[in-house]
Design a protein around this motif. Structure first.
Motif, PDB file in Angstrom:
ATOM      1  N   SER A   7       0.618  -2.238   9.136  1.00  0.00           N
ATOM      2  CA  SER A   7      -0.242  -2.638   8.015  1.00  0.00           C
ATOM      3  C   SER A   7       0.139  -4.038   7.531  1.00  0.00           C
ATOM      4  O   SER A   7      -0.714  -4.822   7.113  1.00  0.00           O
ATOM      5  CB  SER A   7      -0.158  -1.622   6.867  1.00  0.00           C
ATOM      6  OG  SER A   7       1.112  -1.663   6.232  1.00  0.00           O
ATOM      7  N   ARG A   8       1.435  -4.375   7.612  1.00  0.00           N
ATOM      8  CA  ARG A   8       1.861  -5.724   7.227  1.00  0.00           C
ATOM      9  C   ARG A   8       1.434  -6.751   8.276  1.00  0.00           C
ATOM     10  O   ARG A   8       1.128  -7.896   7.942  1.00  0.00           O
ATOM     11  CB  ARG A   8       3.381  -5.741   7.012  1.00  0.00           C
ATOM     12  CG  ARG A   8       3.821  -4.939   5.783  1.00  0.00           C
ATOM     13  CD  ARG A   8       5.275  -5.170   5.433  1.00  0.00           C
ATOM     14  NE  ARG A   8       6.180  -4.445   6.274  1.00  0.00           N
ATOM     15  CZ  ARG A   8       6.593  -3.193   6.080  1.00  0.00           C
ATOM     16  NH1 ARG A   8       6.137  -2.514   5.037  1.00  0.00           N
ATOM     17  NH2 ARG A   8       7.456  -2.613   6.907  1.00  0.00           N
ATOM     18  N   SER A  34      -1.370  -6.502   9.946  1.00  0.00           N
ATOM     19  CA  SER A  34      -2.786  -6.680   9.614  1.00  0.00           C
ATOM     20  C   SER A  34      -2.959  -7.614   8.423  1.00  0.00           C
ATOM     21  O   SER A  34      -3.855  -8.466   8.392  1.00  0.00           O
ATOM     22  CB  SER A  34      -3.417  -5.312   9.313  1.00  0.00           C
ATOM     23  OG  SER A  34      -4.733  -5.449   8.830  1.00  0.00           O
ATOM     24  N   ASP A  57       0.629   3.642   2.104  1.00  0.00           N
ATOM     25  CA  ASP A  57       1.000   3.906   3.499  1.00  0.00           C
ATOM     26  C   ASP A  57       1.518   2.632   4.179  1.00  0.00           C
ATOM     27  O   ASP A  57       1.191   2.345   5.320  1.00  0.00           O
ATOM     28  CB  ASP A  57      -0.211   4.453   4.268  1.00  0.00           C
ATOM     29  CG  ASP A  57      -1.381   3.478   4.258  1.00  0.00           C
ATOM     30  OD1 ASP A  57      -1.418   2.617   3.364  1.00  0.00           O
ATOM     31  OD2 ASP A  57      -2.254   3.584   5.148  1.00  0.00           O
ATOM     32  N   ASP A  58       2.342   1.879   3.434  1.00  0.00           N
ATOM     33  CA  ASP A  58       2.844   0.601   3.938  1.00  0.00           C
ATOM     34  C   ASP A  58       3.680   0.807   5.196  1.00  0.00           C
ATOM     35  O   ASP A  58       4.646   1.567   5.201  1.00  0.00           O
ATOM     36  CB  ASP A  58       3.692  -0.064   2.844  1.00  0.00           C
ATOM     37  CG  ASP A  58       3.653  -1.579   2.943  1.00  0.00           C
ATOM     38  OD1 ASP A  58       2.631  -2.107   3.385  1.00  0.00           O
ATOM     39  OD2 ASP A  58       4.652  -2.221   2.583  1.00  0.00           O
ATOM     40  N   ARG A  89       0.842  -1.190   0.000  1.00  0.00           N
ATOM     41  CA  ARG A  89       0.000   0.000   0.000  1.00  0.00           C
ATOM     42  C   ARG A  89       0.881   1.244   0.000  1.00  0.00           C
ATOM     43  O   ARG A  89       2.065   1.188   0.298  1.00  0.00           O
ATOM     44  CB  ARG A  89      -0.891   0.033   1.254  1.00  0.00           C
ATOM     45  CG  ARG A  89      -1.779  -1.150   1.401  1.00  0.00           C
ATOM     46  CD  ARG A  89      -2.615  -1.188   2.657  1.00  0.00           C
ATOM     47  NE  ARG A  89      -2.400  -0.159   3.649  1.00  0.00           N
ATOM     48  CZ  ARG A  89      -3.090  -0.092   4.788  1.00  0.00           C
ATOM     49  NH1 ARG A  89      -4.023  -0.990   5.037  1.00  0.00           N
ATOM     50  NH2 ARG A  89      -2.860   0.857   5.669  1.00  0.00           N
ATOM     51  N   TYR A 124      -8.019   8.646   8.128  1.00  0.00           N
ATOM     52  CA  TYR A 124      -6.640   8.217   7.929  1.00  0.00           C
ATOM     53  C   TYR A 124      -5.675   9.389   7.715  1.00  0.00           C
ATOM     54  O   TYR A 124      -4.467   9.215   7.706  1.00  0.00           O
ATOM     55  CB  TYR A 124      -6.564   7.239   6.759  1.00  0.00           C
ATOM     56  CG  TYR A 124      -7.221   5.919   7.076  1.00  0.00           C
ATOM     57  CD1 TYR A 124      -6.613   5.035   7.964  1.00  0.00           C
ATOM     58  CD2 TYR A 124      -8.451   5.577   6.536  1.00  0.00           C
ATOM     59  CE1 TYR A 124      -7.206   3.826   8.289  1.00  0.00           C
ATOM     60  CE2 TYR A 124      -9.062   4.369   6.856  1.00  0.00           C
ATOM     61  CZ  TYR A 124      -8.435   3.501   7.730  1.00  0.00           C
ATOM     62  OH  TYR A 124      -9.041   2.309   8.063  1.00  0.00           O
ATOM     63  N   ARG A 183      -8.524  -5.346  -0.510  1.00  0.00           N
ATOM     64  CA  ARG A 183      -7.668  -6.458  -0.105  1.00  0.00           C
ATOM     65  C   ARG A 183      -8.420  -7.776  -0.206  1.00  0.00           C
ATOM     66  O   ARG A 183      -7.892  -8.767  -0.725  1.00  0.00           O
ATOM     67  CB  ARG A 183      -7.172  -6.234   1.329  1.00  0.00           C
ATOM     68  CG  ARG A 183      -6.275  -7.343   1.833  1.00  0.00           C
ATOM     69  CD  ARG A 183      -5.664  -7.001   3.180  1.00  0.00           C
ATOM     70  NE  ARG A 183      -6.657  -6.898   4.232  1.00  0.00           N
ATOM     71  CZ  ARG A 183      -6.380  -6.566   5.486  1.00  0.00           C
ATOM     72  NH1 ARG A 183      -5.132  -6.286   5.839  1.00  0.00           N
ATOM     73  NH2 ARG A 183      -7.324  -6.504   6.403  1.00  0.00           N
TER      74      ARG A 183
END
Length: 754
Positions: free
Chosen positions: A170-171, A173, A165-166, A163, A428, A664
């Motif tokens: 987030s990984r 998740s 905003d990686d 993404r 966000y 996703r």
């Protein structure tokens, strides 16, 4: 022979409840002990039907309570089902002394709770070696065991889901979602690892590592619990549970009833068919218009295609087919609200772009008005639209609800509710959402707001204050995020805790004499003194914080078993934490071993406090503890998912353009399509249809009035059709055309003459 005849049963339960059952309700309740699908629209009395069908089995068909397996989607719903059954049983015993039932023997609960209960009762050897962990503990565990993968995010799988905003969180998740998705869909890790597709192969390796690490650490998450339960049902212990041994203690399973079946996933379906394999007595209740949990693995086709799937699984050698009963009469809502939701769904189903997908994902039906509530005659409608900026909508909501309470229209602020796709208080980009603005407006009026899913748990005063105090006393570690700590420590020093208490606790922690949880409990009395009198919400949030801290310590205790030389590990940790831990004198070898384990696990928990607990608490999205119900005198803000199964006199629905597509999930369905038990097609169209169903659920919660809050400017995007799902027919010009048509069609759409 049962305690009552069929006619006696209906006569008695109607006398007890004071309500008359309609023809289809009676048909569903007394349907033979065979597979049955009940299509139950909103406000149709499905909970009562499930309760009475279970009671019918016990009193008319003479099935032992212990032979009935009743599943609900949430703990709250399961408690409601059991409570009603117990109440009916008590009153039935008063009327008919010959009735002797023990309703608490009934297997009633969520699938997870029942799976754990059954495997424990039947002493399943594999289950006894494992421990069921909480969602937060699972996140801590993944964060620790996959630290390298989460930090680097390297490889084709991570690249495929990268993404803008990686971040490490987030990984985290992404991995959590992957492991649940593959377990729920019964995808074999070995088959993925052998794939020539590099993305699939890495996903298979990640999942294989997770399963092995879970096994080595003897823990189960909720999805792995279901996988183990399915294996249990095929074991010798499982056969005794399913078939019984002819005794009263082991009668076997003779009836399976499942609520909210539209939100069933493939492994759930396998379990239910296995449970009903011997009796063939499976009742499923649901409504495809209210399917909300695709993002958690639910496949609505399990419900849509139930007749065909059940025939294949349970009746393949029989000429019989599963039965179907429809409960479409609405006993909840005002006439014009029923008309509104019918018109709403009708216009969406007619949209040419999605009509074919609608046919695959739902059955066409009309909700029938039978509540007797008719505000239309006096108010010219019970569905209202308010348009303006978020600031104006927040001001309007606060003034409306306060006015309704002041004028006695509602008895309590909790009689009204605001439903939103998301109740987070910051978007966000860090900007305030409608939920935040509304909370502020209500608080200006002196009215409390209950919003447990605001994602603002860490910002609650009682939580923030306590965490800051812990930071002052828990020995620091090199793994701590300095920027994170600076943000937490910024601002005025808190005076809630006496300095001498903090110093005492710090000394205890430095010597390893106290655990973090023990220090936390010592902080509570002065905190209560500072806040004078803690509210129910504050008490529950502190209880939630204690659970999260306990999860850290559980993780540390489990890690102890990995180390062959505890003395060496203790020395290493003492140096890392700059601690002076001294061994007590005069310990026996056994006492010394226990002391070593205790102290080492405490020091490991100090490390985990900084390494994983704080990043997940502060940087993650931890929700507040949810109370059993909305506290009195509070105005509730709820997600649409939270409102499922509830009803309110006044319902406001906002952020109607705030539904997002789960990109996703769509990518997962496409990537793993050859490994899924159901072939998922039209993923793009599903997102739009899922959004429509979400608003159908929101709108159908209202009893007397439905108020739709609309921003004065909404930027529609033809490429994201779910953005306009709140409106009938994707009418981008607003609702004026709809309003005129709606009034003209009121009588016919309400379906009263049906």
């Amino acid at each position: 022979m049962g305690f009552l005849s069929k006619d006696e049963f209906f006569e008695v339960v109607e006398e007890i409840s004071g309500k008359r059952l309609n023809k289809n309700q009676k048909k569903a309740i007394s349907y033979p002990l065979k597979p049955l699908k009940v299509v139950a629209g909103p406000g149709s009395g499905k909970t009562e039907v499930l309760v009475l069908r279970a009671l019918y089995f016990m009193t008319v068909k003479n099935l032992p309570p212990k032979s009935i397996f009743l599943v609900s989607f949430t703990r709250k719903a399961a408690n409601e089902l059991l409570s009603r059954i117990v109440s009916y049983c008590g009153k039935l015993k008063e009327i008919n002394r010959s009735i002797s039932l023990e309703p608490y023997e009934l297997y009633c609960g969520t699938l997870h709770s029942l799976a754990a209960r059954v495997m424990d009762e039947f002493q399943y050897g594999k289950y006894e070696k494992y421990r069921l962990i909480s969602d937060f503990e699972r996140q801590l565990f993944i964060y620790r065991e996959f630290s390298e993968e989460i930090e680097r995010g390297e490889g084709p799988f991570f690249e495929a889901f990268k993404r803008e905003d990686d971040t490490p969180l987030s990984r985290l998740s992404l991995l959590s979602f992957l492991f649940d998705f593959l377990t729920q869909n019964m995808v074999s890790e070995e088959s993925l690892k052998e794939s020539s597709n590099e993305v699939l192969a890495q996903a298979g390796n990640l999942y294989s590592k997770y399963v092995k690490v879970a096994k080595n650490n003897r823990f189960l998450d909720h999805s792995l619990l279901e996988r183990m339960f399915y294996k249990f049902l095929k074991s010798e212990e499982g056969k005794l549970f399913l078939n019984g041994d002819g005794s009263d203690y082991f009668p076997g399973i003779k009836a399976v009833l499942v609520d909210e079946y539209q939100d069933t996933n493939p492994i759930d379906e396998k379990i239910y068919f296995k449970l009903a394999e011997g009796s063939k007595n499976l009742t499923v209740v649901g409504d495809d218009y209210q399917a909300l949990y695709r993002f958690r693995g639910a496949v609505v086709e399990c419900f849509i295609n139930f007749e065909r799937r059940c025939k294949k699984a349970l009746l393949k050698n029989s000429k019989e087919n599963p039965g179907t009963v429809k409960l479409l009469e609405n006993y909840r809502s005002d006439k014009s609200i029923v008309a509104f939701i019918n018109y709403f769904m009708k216009k969406h189903r007619k949209n040419k772009e999605f009509s074919e997908t609608w046919k695959k994902l739902s059955t066409d039906k009309k909700v029938l008005w039978n509540s007797g509530i008719d505000s239309f005659s006096e108010l010219k409608g019970a569905v209202f639209e308010v348009k303006g900026s978020n600031e104006l909508l927040a001001d309007f909501t606060a003034k409306l609800v306060k006015s309704l309470k002041d004028r006695g229209v509602i008895e309590d602020y909790s009689d009204a509710v605001l439903l939103l796709p998301s109740t987070r208080e910051k978007d966000y980009e860090g900007k305030k959402t409608l939920a935040a603005l509304i909370r502020e407006k209500f608080e200006e009026e002196g009215i409390g707001v209950y919003n447990p899913r605001s994602k603002a748990f860490k910002e609650r005063k009682e939580v923030y204050t306590t965490v800051r105090a812990l930071l002052r006393i828990v020995p620091p570690h090199t793994s701590m995020d300095n920027e994170l700590l600076l943000n937490l420590k910024a601002g005025k020093e808190d005076s809630s805790f006496p300095q001498d208490l903090l110093e005492e606790l710090k000394r205890g922690l430095l010597k390893g004499e106290l655990s973090i949880l023990e220090a936390f409990y010592r902080l509570i009395p002065p905190l209560i003194g500072e806040f004078k009198k803690l509210t129910e919400i504050e008490k529950f949030n502190l209880a939630r914080l204690s659970q999260l801290i306990s999860a850290v310590e559980n993780l540390a205790r489990k890690e102890i078993d990995k180390f062959e030389d505890l003395e060496e590990k203790l020395r290493e940790l003492s140096e890392e934490l700059s601690l002076d831990v001294k061994e007590p004198e005069g310990l026996s070898s056994e006492e010394r071993e226990r002391w070593l384990r205790l102290i080492t696990s405490r020091l490991l928990s100090f490390v985990e406090f900084y390494r994983s607990f704080l990043p997940l608490l502060i940087g993650g999205e931890v929700d507040q503890e949810e109370l059993p119900g909305v506290p009195p005198s509070y105005f509730p803000l709820m997600t649409i998912h939270q409102s499922k199964g509830l009803e309110f006199p006044i319902v406001l629905v906002g952020e109607v353009d705030g539904v997002s597509s789960d990109m996703r999930l769509s990518k997962f369905e496409d990537l793993f399509k050859d490994f899924l038990p159901y072939r998922v097609e039209n993923s793009w169209e599903r997102s739009a249809i899922d959004a429509v169903k979400k608003f159908f659920v929101a709108y159908s919660r209202a009893i007397y009035a439905l108020v739709i809050l609309i921003k004065d400017r909404i930027d529609y995007d033809e490429k994201r059709p779910w953005k306009s799902a709140a409106f009938p027919g994707f009418d981008h010009d607003g609702n004026s055309k709809f309003k005129n048509l709606f009034i003209k069609r009121l009588e016919s759409e309400a379906g009263k003459d049906s």
